[in-house]
Design a protein around this motif. Structure first.
Motif, PDB file in Angstrom:
ATOM      1  N   HIS A 185      71.800 -21.564  29.911  1.00 22.57           N
ATOM      2  CA  HIS A 185      70.986 -20.523  30.543  1.00 22.57           C
ATOM      3  C   HIS A 185      71.504 -20.143  31.930  1.00 22.57           C
ATOM      4  O   HIS A 185      71.117 -19.109  32.463  1.00 22.57           O
ATOM      5  CB  HIS A 185      69.518 -20.955  30.622  1.00 22.57           C
ATOM      6  N   HIS A 190      70.371 -18.101  36.438  1.00 19.33           N
ATOM      7  CA  HIS A 190      70.712 -18.451  37.821  1.00 19.33           C
ATOM      8  C   HIS A 190      71.835 -17.591  38.394  1.00 19.33           C
ATOM      9  O   HIS A 190      72.807 -18.081  38.943  1.00 19.33           O
ATOM     10  CB  HIS A 190      71.094 -19.922  37.905  1.00 19.33           C
ATOM     11  N   ASP A 310      63.956 -21.053  37.310  1.00 16.78           N
ATOM     12  CA  ASP A 310      63.570 -21.798  36.111  1.00 16.78           C
ATOM     13  C   ASP A 310      62.078 -21.657  35.828  1.00 16.78           C
ATOM     14  O   ASP A 310      61.654 -21.474  34.694  1.00 16.78           O
ATOM     15  CB  ASP A 310      63.909 -23.289  36.263  1.00 16.78           C
TER      16      ASP A 310
HETATM   17 FE   LIG Z   1      67.907 -23.935  35.331  1.00 15.30          FE
END
Ligand SMILES: [Fe+2]
Ligand code: FES
Length: 371
Positions: A185, A190, A310
């Motif tokens: 991810h 990010h 997140d």
């Molecule tokens: Fe993460």
């Protein structure tokens, strides 16, 4: 033989593991002679700190008629229930006084206990040990002792800095954990010019090995495509920077970065609050950049940004999970997630049969993915 290449159907069972230490709340939020509420694994707790500064944790329900003990009176020593004034020793839950008893009534007060949990302060957090359900500690049985100490951050020098971050997420412990160990991810969640962009995505190969109750991403040189690592290499003037990442049941991820005499260490946990809610707590310790102004702040900012990304992602994911969709885990990117479920199952099986845990990973494994 390679493991099944087809995506596997998977439905996290969100079972919360007992008989482990869990982080309850940051230590700086708990003052002497005061009480705080907390929930761990759906258990309501009242957490406090006595006059000497020792923390304690009790079930937040009076053993008499269930009044929350956090509504009671606490003088730094005993806790008095707000309903009928029963008094309890905060460190073992033992009843000290029942004001309604007359002189000739012989009820053995000291045989009554409010549920008490082992409690420790470690690296900026108050940790509580949650035993298996049905374990003594309330009613007429004294509390249990924890078999080991709460997890600690590894430190490699006497002087260091410590900071923590928290984020609550509306997903089960399982989604929280597999989100934490998911390598794929990164480029999508990010993104930032100072970190990496989607264009920097490339193939990676990492070695893993089994460790007690978990697995390790073996010491490796971190991604060359991230700016902070480039900066670190320059600062530490070290030829080699190595990172080791461990995951161990029930919820602990530790990361250690070493560059010459400098080091950075973190211990992240995902704590089940309820079945559908978890909290991520990151505590980091480091000795690098201690003297350079603003760098610790900058590090904290970078970390906070990550955790927030997140958290936001999982908040959105929770929308999709509401309708209980079928999910899948693919190789190799989701292999750590598969290991997590296998470790959990193996742990529960060992407990059920009272035997040794059969580790799901038999030896070193190399995983490949693009991120
Ligand atoms: Fe993460
Ligand atoms: S409910 Fe606590 S003393 Fe009665």
């Amino acid at each position: 033989m390679p493991e099944l290449d087809l995506p596997q159907r998977q439905a996290p069972d969100s079972l919360m593991l007992t008989d482990f230490w869990y982080r309850a709340l940051p230590a700086d939020r708990l003052h002497r002679n005061q009480l705080q509420k907390a929930t761990l694994l759906e258990i309501p707790l009242v957490i406090g700190r006595d006059r000497q500064g020792q923390p304690f944790a009790l079930r937040d329900a009076c053993p008499h008629r269930g009044m929350p003990l956090n509504c009671g009176k606490f003088d730094g020593e005993d806790l008095e229930c707000g309903y009928h004034g029963w008094q309890f020793d905060v460190h073992n839950g033992q009843c000290q006084l029942i004001p309604s008893l007359t002189a000739d009534q012989k009820l053995k007060v000291d045989r009554i206990y409010a549920g008490s949990f082992p409690c420790e302060e470690q690296d900026s957090f108050i940790w509580v040990y949650i035993p298996d359900p049905g374990t003594p500690g309330a009613g007429f049985a004294p509390p249990i002792k924890a078999p080991d100490a709460a997890p600690q951050i590894e430190k490699f020098s006497v002087k260091y800095k410590l900071a923590y971050l928290q984020a609550e997420m509306p997903v089960s412990i399982d989604h929280g954990i597999i989100g934490l160990m998911d390598p794929a991810h990164g480029p999508f969640v990010h993104q930032a010019w100072w970190w990496r962009t989607q264009r920097s995505i490339h193939e990676k190969k990492k070695n893993f090995e089994p460790i007690l109750n978990g697995f390790r991403m073996s010491a490796h040189t971190p991604s060359s495509n991230s700016a902070p690592y480039k900066l670190l290499r320059l600062y530490a003037d070290a030829d080699s920077i190595t990172t080791t990442i461990d995951f161990v049941l029930p919820n602990v991820r530790t990361e250690t970065i070493r560059a010459g005499k400098y080091w950075f260490s973190s211990l992240t946990t995902v704590t089940p609050i309820t079945r559908n809610q978890c909290r991520i707590d990151v505590v980091a310790a480091w000795n690098l950049f201690r003297w350079v102004p603003f760098v610790p702040e900058l590090l904290k900012f970078v970390f906070a940004k990550f955790v927030e990304q997140d958290r936001r992602t999982m908040e959105l994911q929770a929308e999709g999970l509401k309708h209980n969709p079928h999910l899948m885990l693919i190789d190799d990117a989701d292999r750590p997630a598969k290991w997590y479920f296998q470790l959990k199952a193996a742990h529960l099986e060992a407990k059920r049969t009272n035997g040794e845990m059969k580790h799901p990973i038999s030896g070193p494994v190399t995983l490949k993915w693009r991120s």
